[in-house]
Design an enzyme around this catalytic site. Structure first.
Site, PDB file in Angstrom:
ATOM      1  N   GLY A 144      -2.170   5.226  15.603  1.00 50.95           N
ATOM      2  CA  GLY A 144      -1.710   5.843  14.355  1.00 50.95           C
ATOM      3  C   GLY A 144      -0.406   5.254  13.869  1.00 50.95           C
ATOM      4  O   GLY A 144       0.433   5.978  13.343  1.00 50.95           O
ATOM      5  N   CYS A 176       6.846  -0.760  25.015  1.00 47.89           N
ATOM      6  CA  CYS A 176       5.643   0.050  25.260  1.00 47.89           C
ATOM      7  C   CYS A 176       4.445  -0.548  24.526  1.00 47.89           C
ATOM      8  O   CYS A 176       3.351  -0.655  25.080  1.00 47.89           O
ATOM      9  CB  CYS A 176       5.888   1.489  24.823  1.00 47.89           C
ATOM     10  SG  CYS A 176       4.462   2.576  25.031  1.00 47.89           S
ATOM     11  N   SER A 215      -2.046  10.585  20.561  1.00 49.70           N
ATOM     12  CA  SER A 215      -0.813  11.114  21.139  1.00 49.70           C
ATOM     13  C   SER A 215      -0.759  12.631  21.025  1.00 49.70           C
ATOM     14  O   SER A 215       0.036  13.281  21.684  1.00 49.70           O
ATOM     15  CB  SER A 215       0.389  10.516  20.415  1.00 49.70           C
ATOM     16  OG  SER A 215       0.422  11.010  19.082  1.00 49.70           O
ATOM     17  N   GLY A 225      -0.256  13.807  17.948  1.00 44.42           N
ATOM     18  CA  GLY A 225       0.487  13.945  16.698  1.00 44.42           C
ATOM     19  C   GLY A 225      -0.441  13.815  15.494  1.00 44.42           C
ATOM     20  O   GLY A 225      -1.643  13.596  15.625  1.00 44.42           O
ATOM     21  N   CYS A 241      10.697   8.691  23.598  1.00 40.96           N
ATOM     22  CA  CYS A 241       9.878   9.778  24.131  1.00 40.96           C
ATOM     23  C   CYS A 241      10.319  10.228  25.525  1.00 40.96           C
ATOM     24  O   CYS A 241      10.145  11.377  25.879  1.00 40.96           O
ATOM     25  CB  CYS A 241       8.402   9.400  24.120  1.00 40.96           C
ATOM     26  SG  CYS A 241       7.935   8.129  25.311  1.00 40.96           S
TER      27      CYS A 241
END
Ligand code: PLP
Lengths: 370, 397
Positions: free
Chosen positions: A133, A109, A8, A10, A205
């Site tokens: 993650g 999602c 992502s 992150g 998001c």
């Protein structure tokens, strides 16, 4: 193993990918572009430039992810999943709100994009597994892989993975669930990842400003109605649309008359058909019986009623409950009442740290009286 | 490092030895070419020799060669510079261009349209990507207010070569300044700019085996345009910025190599290209070959192969070939790595789906039969897998 690491941009997914590389896997990084593209170039007859779709946040995130992948020396690609995401997650989110329910888009999602569309694609392309993650753990058990809570109670994400099924778990790696966030950040720092200090993302998001009510209102349009008092039925005010309220909400009700006893009032019920929002004291929010549909089993399906635990929101407490899955739906009798549970939320069943299954709440009620 | 098959020479191609040598040698020299002292003179000498070499090779005058930072800057300078100049002097606000330009031309024009009030005529192309000359003629029938006409010499995605000589002639007859982006054409088609007589021609160094970050706009010295970069006025007051002598010298050596070997290179590339296309058609029968199938230099770039694989996503194919040590491209611009459906293929009348199912292989003189054969043997498996992955994607819902 050939592993596709969802990156992502992150901290968590970066460290997850790094650990897989260290473990000797053949890792390929993929960033999922989920944000809807703004459409339409300025030009009338000419070719529209790609410029119009060069969004902001996702671009930065993709760049961060690419930088990490480059440092790890692994191939990196961006997969455009924005169409699927809009259809399966954003539209679903709006549809649910239209029906007066409270959906969890992260669960959708995971269910439809990350561990479905992406996983299936990866397998078709000869990958053995997809890694993310998430703070949760896949543990080998007597009947195959089991999904367990992450060890960091503040970060545990097993709830949003509660919809995963056995066949998916066999292909999923969660390399960071055995550590707490501080450890992961420190590791990112040690690995000199530029993203080590990147703040955690909390919001949905696709609603970066966190203002869900405005997002929903702008897309569904308002259906103004009245706010009434539970019990008396007295009209206390008006609202812009039922969809913008959530069960248990206290702020932003803008009621003109205070409750006679001065106690705070909460949204306790919503009726889309009559555009009515009902408010009342906190006690009315307590429920102890849940019925859930769209049942999924992460572990072996339950046949006889058993005493286990359930969780009804991402960062909620686990509550002891008797689970009866003998019918088509899950019947969940809570040992102690839970406050503010809305239809559309997922109930995830746990046996200790192990995820057993999940369902989508379709009805709630209060059976026992305190 | 593992042995890779590099078939993305249209993106960039390795430096040729002569360019590298000239570039390295010049980098040992010191001085600002604009300085008046001996050190400056030595650098200036090198820059001017490079300018003369390039001009001589391309049949133009040295004073026409304006060095820039590359193709993108040259395109911006030509399009914006000619537009601004014409608008300032005569109020002209029209731009004529093709619908298949590289983003370095397309985006400045879209910006002029959106931000500067330009009226743009987009010339349509046929199914192989060649512009409709009748539409051009009709457009130029009323040339009033046309600030610039820009049509690329050869397309970077599908390799289609445009009839630039006729376009230049038509523009000249209409009194309209003509710019052509010749970045992909240089070294691959015969190029005599004296004969072409375009007003502005874009060249880029790294596409012909020179260093990155340098290029030229070959600009008719009699034509004024408004600079994009204002400053010291180093390049005829048209372009400012201290000149990068080593890169310019390397660029000139690369142009020499490109121009002198053009004919032989084209022959070699066409042979390999036909081998690649033939091999893929035999092993993936439903492949679609895009662009002009002709082998003449005015039809298609000799080293360009552009293929669509129905039912496949180009980016997945690219990923699979990447894993098989083959470097190629989907040919179109990316947004943070997401391939856009190519505006070139869309302009050629293809569906978005077909546009997204495409791969471009671009060959160079260093490409071997073994390289081509590696692609031919890797593609069927990759296509099958990409189709499965696409199907998997469609199934879940
Ligand atoms: C046709 C064309 N024009 C312009 C450019 C840009 O050139 P540069 O990379 O030198 O900026 C390219 C390179 O992608 C190109 O293919």
């Amino acid at each position: 193993m050939r592993v596709l690491a969802a990156m992502s941009g992150g901290v968590d997914s970066s460290v997850a990918a790094a650990r897989l590389v260290d473990a000797g896997h053949e890792v390929v990084g993929v960033h999922l572009a989920l944000a809807a593209k703004s459409s339409g170039g300025a030009s009338t007859a000419g070719p529209a430039s790609a410029r119009a779709s060069r969004g902001c946040c996702t671009l930065d995130d993709a760049r961060d992810a690419r930088r990490v992948a480059d440092r790890l020396g692994i191939p990196f690609y961006v997969w455009d999943m924005s169409e699927r995401f809009r259809r399966d997650v954003v539209d679903d989110f709006l549809d649910e709100h239209r029906l007066g329910r409270t959906p969890n888009p992260c669960i959708r999602c995971n269910e439809r994009i990350k561990f479905a569309a992406v996983l299936d694609r990866a397998i078709a392309m000869d990958f053995d597994a997809v890694a993310t993650g998430h703070y949760a753990q896949v543990v080998a058990g007597p009947h195959g892989p089991e999904l367990h809570r992450g060890v960091d109670p503040a970060k545990d994400q097993s709830y949003v993975l509660g919809v995963l099924q056995r066949s998916q778990l066999e292909r999923v790696l969660l390399p960071i669930g055995g550590d707490d966030k501080a450890t992961i950040r420190a590791e990112a720092q040690r690995r000199a990842f530029a993203v080590a200090q990147k703040p955690d993302s909390h919001d949905i998001c696709f609603i970066p400003d966190g203002d869900t009510a405005s997002f929903v209102l702008a897309r569904l349009g308002g259906a103004p109605g009245t706010i009434v008092e539970a019990g008396t039925g007295a009209t206390l005010g008006t609202h812009r649309g039922v969809a913008t309220y959530t069960i248990g909400q206290r702020r932003g009700l803008d009621l003109r008359t205070p409750a006679p006893d001065g106690a705070p009032r909460y949204v306790v019920a919503k009726d889309v058909a009559t555009a009515t929002v009902t408010v009342g004291p906190a006690e009315l929010l307590d429920v102890d019986l849940l019925e859930a549909g769209a049942v999924t089993w992460t572990g072996l399906p339950l046949d006889a009623p058993v005493d286990l635990q359930v969780q009804v929101r991402a960062h909620g407490e686990a509550v002891a409950a008797r689970i009866d899955a003998s019918g088509a739906r899950l019947r969940v009798e809570l040992a102690t009442p839970v406050r503010g549970v809305a239809c559309g939320q997922s109930v995830v069943v746990y046996d200790g740290t192990r995820v057993v299954g999940s369902g989508t709440i379709e009805a709630t009620s209060r059976v026992a009286r305190a | 490092m593992e042995q890779r098959v590099y078939l993305d020479h249209a993106a960039t191609t390795p430096m040729v030895p002569a360019a590298r040598e000239a570039w390295l040698q010049q980098s040992a020299e010191f001085g600002n070419p604009s300085s008046l002292h001996a050190s400056g003179r030595r650098q200036r000498q090198a820059v001017e020799e490079a300018r003369e070499l390039i001009a001589g090779l391309l049949g133009t005058r040295p004073s026409a060669v304006v060095f820039t930072s590359g193709g993108t800057e040259s395109d911006n300078l030509a399009v914006k510079g000619l537009f601004w100049r014409a608008r300032a002097t005569s109020g002209a606000d029209r731009v004529v261009t093709s619908s298949i330009e590289h983003h370095a031309v397309l985006d400045p024009i879209l910006w002029l349209e959106a931000d500067q009030g330009a009226q743009v005529t987009w010339l349509p192309v046929d199914s192989v990507g060649r512009i409709d000359e009748d539409v051009l003629a009709a457009t130029l029938a009323d040339p009033s207010g046309v600030a610039v006409c820009s049509v690329m010499w050869a397309n970077n995605e599908v390799g289609t070569v445009q009839p630039v000589h006729r376009i230049a002639e038509a523009c000249r007859a209409a009194g309209v300044p003509f710019h052509t982006d010749a970045v992909q054409a240089l070294g691959h088609v015969p190029m005599d700019l004296g004969e072409l007589r375009a007003d502005a021609v874009t060249l880029s160094s790294h596409k012909v085996g020179g260093p990155f970050g340098v290029g030229a706009l070959v600009l008719d010295p009699g034509l004024a345009l408004t600079p994009v970069l204002h400053g010291g006025g180093q390049e005829r007051e048209v372009r400012s910025g201290t000149l990068d002598a080593p890169s310019i010298v390397g660029f000139a050596a690369a142009v020499e190599h490109a121009v002198k070997g053009q004919e032989q290179r084209a022959f070699h590339l066409v042979t390999l290209r036909e081998r690649l296309i033939g091999g893929v058609v035999a092993s993936v029968p439903d492949v679609i070959v895009n662009g002009d199938l002709g082998t003449a230099p005015d039809e298609r770039l000799p080293g360009n192969v552009h293929l669509s694989f129905p039912g496949c996503e180009g980016d997945l194919l690219l990923m699979l070939l990447d894993a098989a040590a083959i470097d190629c491209s989907t040919g179109s611009a990316c947004t943070a790595g997401i391939p856009e459906p190519s505006h070139v293929l869309m302009a050629m009348g293809r569906s978005e789906e077909q546009a997204r199912s495409s791969l471009r292989f671009s060959l160079s003189e260093s490409t071997t039969e073994a390289d081509v054969d590696a692609v031919v043997s890797a593609l069927p498996g990759a296509v099958e897998r990409a189709r499965r992955a696409g199907g998997a994607r469609a199934q879940v819902s």
